[in-house]
Design a protein around this motif. Structure first.
Motif, PDB file in Angstrom:
ATOM      1  N   MET A  90      63.719  45.832  55.891  1.00 54.26           N
ATOM      2  CA  MET A  90      62.773  44.758  56.245  1.00 54.26           C
ATOM      3  C   MET A  90      61.625  44.739  55.239  1.00 54.26           C
ATOM      4  N   ASN A  91      61.308  43.596  54.701  1.00 51.19           N
ATOM      5  CA  ASN A  91      60.239  43.547  53.720  1.00 51.19           C
ATOM      6  C   ASN A  91      58.875  43.624  54.395  1.00 51.19           C
ATOM      7  N   PRO A  92      57.768  43.821  53.634  1.00 48.71           N
ATOM      8  CA  PRO A  92      56.465  44.061  54.245  1.00 48.71           C
ATOM      9  C   PRO A  92      55.974  42.953  55.148  1.00 48.71           C
ATOM     10  N   THR A  93      56.439  41.735  54.948  1.00 54.30           N
ATOM     11  CA  THR A  93      55.951  40.631  55.776  1.00 54.30           C
ATOM     12  C   THR A  93      56.822  40.392  56.996  1.00 54.30           C
ATOM     13  N   GLY A  94      57.933  41.118  57.107  1.00 51.22           N
ATOM     14  CA  GLY A  94      58.829  40.886  58.220  1.00 51.22           C
ATOM     15  C   GLY A  94      59.635  39.618  58.046  1.00 51.22           C
ATOM     16  N   LEU A  95      59.819  39.145  56.807  1.00 56.25           N
ATOM     17  CA  LEU A  95      60.511  37.885  56.547  1.00 56.25           C
ATOM     18  C   LEU A  95      61.604  38.092  55.516  1.00 56.25           C
ATOM     19  N   ASP A  96      62.684  37.360  55.656  1.00 51.36           N
ATOM     20  CA  ASP A  96      63.752  37.422  54.671  1.00 51.36           C
ATOM     21  C   ASP A  96      63.556  36.389  53.575  1.00 51.36           C
ATOM     22  N   LEU A  97      62.734  35.390  53.810  1.00 53.66           N
ATOM     23  CA  LEU A  97      62.472  34.363  52.809  1.00 53.66           C
ATOM     24  C   LEU A  97      61.415  34.854  51.830  1.00 53.66           C
ATOM     25  N   PRO A  98      61.479  34.397  50.568  1.00 51.84           N
ATOM     26  CA  PRO A  98      60.485  34.837  49.581  1.00 51.84           C
ATOM     27  C   PRO A  98      59.073  34.506  50.052  1.00 51.84           C
ATOM     28  N   PRO A  99      58.233  35.488  50.312  1.00 51.41           N
ATOM     29  CA  PRO A  99      56.910  35.233  50.895  1.00 51.41           C
ATOM     30  C   PRO A  99      55.991  34.430  49.989  1.00 51.41           C
ATOM     31  N   LEU A 100      56.068  34.632  48.670  1.00 51.16           N
ATOM     32  CA  LEU A 100      55.165  33.905  47.782  1.00 51.16           C
ATOM     33  C   LEU A 100      55.507  32.419  47.751  1.00 51.16           C
ATOM     34  N   ILE A 101      56.798  32.104  47.787  1.00 49.31           N
ATOM     35  CA  ILE A 101      57.216  30.699  47.826  1.00 49.31           C
ATOM     36  C   ILE A 101      56.748  30.068  49.134  1.00 49.31           C
ATOM     37  N   TRP A 107      60.703  32.711  63.120  1.00 49.40           N
ATOM     38  CA  TRP A 107      61.646  33.591  62.431  1.00 49.40           C
ATOM     39  C   TRP A 107      61.012  34.961  62.189  1.00 49.40           C
ATOM     40  N   GLN A 108      59.737  34.971  61.856  1.00 54.23           N
ATOM     41  CA  GLN A 108      59.034  36.233  61.663  1.00 54.23           C
ATOM     42  C   GLN A 108      58.987  37.024  62.961  1.00 54.23           C
ATOM     43  N   LEU A 109      58.648  36.354  64.064  1.00 55.62           N
ATOM     44  CA  LEU A 109      58.587  37.032  65.351  1.00 55.62           C
ATOM     45  C   LEU A 109      59.963  37.543  65.777  1.00 55.62           C
ATOM     46  N   TRP A 110      60.996  36.741  65.510  1.00 56.42           N
ATOM     47  CA  TRP A 110      62.360  37.160  65.856  1.00 56.42           C
ATOM     48  C   TRP A 110      62.764  38.378  65.041  1.00 56.42           C
ATOM     49  N   SER A 111      62.500  38.352  63.728  1.00 58.18           N
ATOM     50  CA  SER A 111      62.821  39.493  62.875  1.00 58.18           C
ATOM     51  C   SER A 111      62.056  40.725  63.333  1.00 58.18           C
ATOM     52  N   LEU A 112      60.808  40.510  63.745  1.00 57.84           N
ATOM     53  CA  LEU A 112      59.973  41.614  64.203  1.00 57.84           C
ATOM     54  C   LEU A 112      60.552  42.223  65.479  1.00 57.84           C
ATOM     55  N   SER A 113      60.982  41.372  66.411  1.00 55.69           N
ATOM     56  CA  SER A 113      61.534  41.864  67.669  1.00 55.69           C
ATOM     57  C   SER A 113      62.864  42.582  67.444  1.00 55.69           C
ATOM     58  N   MET A 114      63.673  42.057  66.521  1.00 58.86           N
ATOM     59  CA  MET A 114      64.945  42.700  66.219  1.00 58.86           C
ATOM     60  C   MET A 114      64.716  44.072  65.600  1.00 58.86           C
ATOM     61  N   HIS A 115      63.761  44.154  64.693  1.00 60.62           N
ATOM     62  CA  HIS A 115      63.456  45.427  64.056  1.00 60.62           C
ATOM     63  C   HIS A 115      62.914  46.415  65.075  1.00 60.62           C
ATOM     64  N   SER A 116      62.024  45.909  65.959  1.00 63.04           N
ATOM     65  CA  SER A 116      61.445  46.762  66.977  1.00 63.04           C
ATOM     66  C   SER A 116      62.508  47.254  67.956  1.00 63.04           C
ATOM     67  N   GLY A 117      63.412  46.335  68.347  1.00 61.90           N
ATOM     68  CA  GLY A 117      64.476  46.717  69.267  1.00 61.90           C
ATOM     69  C   GLY A 117      65.407  47.731  68.668  1.00 61.90           C
ATOM     70  N   GLY A 118      65.727  47.546  67.383  1.00 59.60           N
ATOM     71  CA  GLY A 118      66.626  48.489  66.718  1.00 59.60           C
ATOM     72  C   GLY A 118      65.978  49.845  66.583  1.00 59.60           C
ATOM     73  N   HIS A 119      64.671  49.845  66.305  1.00 57.22           N
ATOM     74  CA  HIS A 119      63.954  51.118  66.173  1.00 57.22           C
ATOM     75  C   HIS A 119      63.912  51.860  67.503  1.00 57.22           C
ATOM     76  N   SER A 120      63.641  51.110  68.588  1.00 59.53           N
ATOM     77  CA  SER A 120      63.581  51.717  69.908  1.00 59.53           C
ATOM     78  C   SER A 120      64.926  52.286  70.304  1.00 59.53           C
ATOM     79  N   HIS A 121      66.011  51.541  69.977  1.00 58.30           N
ATOM     80  CA  HIS A 121      67.362  51.996  70.324  1.00 58.30           C
ATOM     81  C   HIS A 121      67.698  53.274  69.562  1.00 58.30           C
ATOM     82  N   ALA A 122      67.276  53.311  68.290  1.00 59.58           N
ATOM     83  CA  ALA A 122      67.547  54.496  67.485  1.00 59.58           C
ATOM     84  C   ALA A 122      66.805  55.695  68.037  1.00 59.58           C
ATOM     85  N   ASN A 123      65.575  55.503  68.481  1.00 59.87           N
ATOM     86  CA  ASN A 123      64.808  56.608  69.062  1.00 59.87           C
ATOM     87  C   ASN A 123      65.469  57.105  70.343  1.00 59.87           C
TER      88      ASN A 123
END
Length: 237
Positions: free
Chosen positions: A1-12, A220-236
């Protein structure tokens, strides 16, 4: 996951947000641009010199944006020592983008309340700007533009929230620089082109499309954030 939580180029994305916020820039900063233009002595208003001075104004403004972006991102490194804190900042940044979209589309003006945060600072900076007039040199125009960059603006604050969430000063500065470049077309256009651009940017359909794109980006940012958070929680677990 990139620092902004987005898969799209943040500068663009930041550049596009600045471009889409052109209607707000024309409405809020158009008067400022006119005042700066009239601050140039009539004897020095040749096309080439005017263009150079206006470009200097805007380079100073964008540099201020980048400075603010770096500062708040540095603050983000202090505020986000844990994964949970970083995710909270990213969630706030996404919500600020949604507020930006609602404002651009004229659906809700709550973002204007955020601008009150910077009014106290601006009261101290505005007198300094008056001392730089009339404008006769490029460094003078640059300095005046750098002060103008701290003018209270809800759209800028929305982008600063995104910079804060990155917790990376360089990325924060680059995001604000890309956003500032996106605002240039609306503020530098002249003559017939300016009227056409003004009409296009202010058209309700354009503003609605712009708002929906920004909301989609934030969701999309919030969704990516929730997916990352969910995956992290599941791994823990």
């Amino acid at each position: 996951m990139n620092p902004t939580g987005l898969d799209l180029p943040p500068l663009i994305a930041a550049f596009v947000f600045g471009l889409m916020g052109g209607a707000h820039c024309i409405g809020m900063c158009g008067g400022v641009m006119s005042a700066l233009t009239f601050a140039i002595p009539p004897s020095m208003r040749s096309a080439a010199r005017m263009g150079g001075l206006l470009l200097s104004y805007n380079l100073g403004r964008i540099l201020s944006y980048m400075t603010a972006g770096a500062l708040v991102a540095a603050l983000g490194t202090v505020l986000s020592p844990s994964l949970l804190a970083r995710q909270l900042l990213q969630g706030v940044a996404a919500l600020m983008l949604i507020l930006m979209a609602l404002y651009i589309a004229n659906w809700w003006k709550g973002l204007l309340r955020v601008e009150a945060v910077g009014k106290r600072l601006w009261r101290h900076l505005e007198p300094l700007g008056r001392r730089l007039m009339p404008v006769v040199h490029f460094p003078q125009a640059f300095a005046l533009g750098a002060l103008w960059g701290w003018l209270p603006c809800g759209l800028v604050y929305s982008m600063l929230a995104w910079s804060l969430a990155t917790a990376q000063p360089l990325l924060g500065a680059l995001l604000m620089g890309a956003f500032g470049l996106g605002t240039l077309p609306a503020l530098l256009a002249t003559g017939l082109a300016a009227r056409k651009l003004n009409h296009l940017i202010r058209h309700p359909a354009t503003r609605t499309i712009a708002a929906l794109v920004i909301i989609g980006f934030a969701v999309w940012q919030l969704w990516s954030l929730s997916m990352h958070s969910g995956g992290h929680s599941h791994a823990n677990h």
